[in-house]
Design a protein around this motif. Structure first.
Motif: not given
Length: 132
Positions: A4, A6, A8-9, A12, A111, A113
């Motif tokens: 996980t 930034k 890929n977040t 998503n 996460l 981020l």
């Protein structure tokens, strides 16, 4: 994209928002019909164009595993419910929305981020400075 991060977040979130947009467009159209209204011809054309574009974007998700597809759907449903509940509970009260935002922000990041989103509420602080 492994793990996980930034990027890929954000990717998503885009697919989740596409799913949410489709849900809300279809729900909106159903509510219009239920209340005896219909979209104007040009609005209906734009609506159909949006739905077609959403279906093209969602084809990328179709290549994912069934579990991943289900996760996208579940995430979209949960975030949509959270968004609708916030809109319902906060209405036009931006200061109350800011209080909820700060409440959520008080929890530790899971996460990491490195989000800096306070500027979204900058208009509240600008109003306070002007009115003082």
């Amino acid at each position: 994209m492994e793990g996980t991060n930034k990027l890929n977040t954000m990717t998503n979130i885009v697919y989740i928002m596409v799913d949410m947009l489709e849900t809300n467009l279809l729900d909106m159209e159903a509510e219009y019909k239920k209340q005896g209204y219909a979209l104007r011809h040009d609005a209906k054309h734009n609506f159909n164009t949006a739905i077609a574009a959403i279906n093209k974007l969602k084809k990328d998700v179709n290549h994912c595993s069934d579990d991943t597809q289900e996760n996208f759907g579940n995430d979209a449903d949960m975030i949509n419910a959270l968004l609708l509940a916030m809109i319902d509970r906060c209405g036009d009260d931006d200061e109350f929305t800011f209080k909820l935002y700060n409440y959520i922000k008080a929890f530790p990041s899971r996460l990491n981020l490195g989000l800096d989103l306070d500027s979204a509420f900058g208009h509240l602080f600008n109003k306070r400075m002007i009115s003082v």
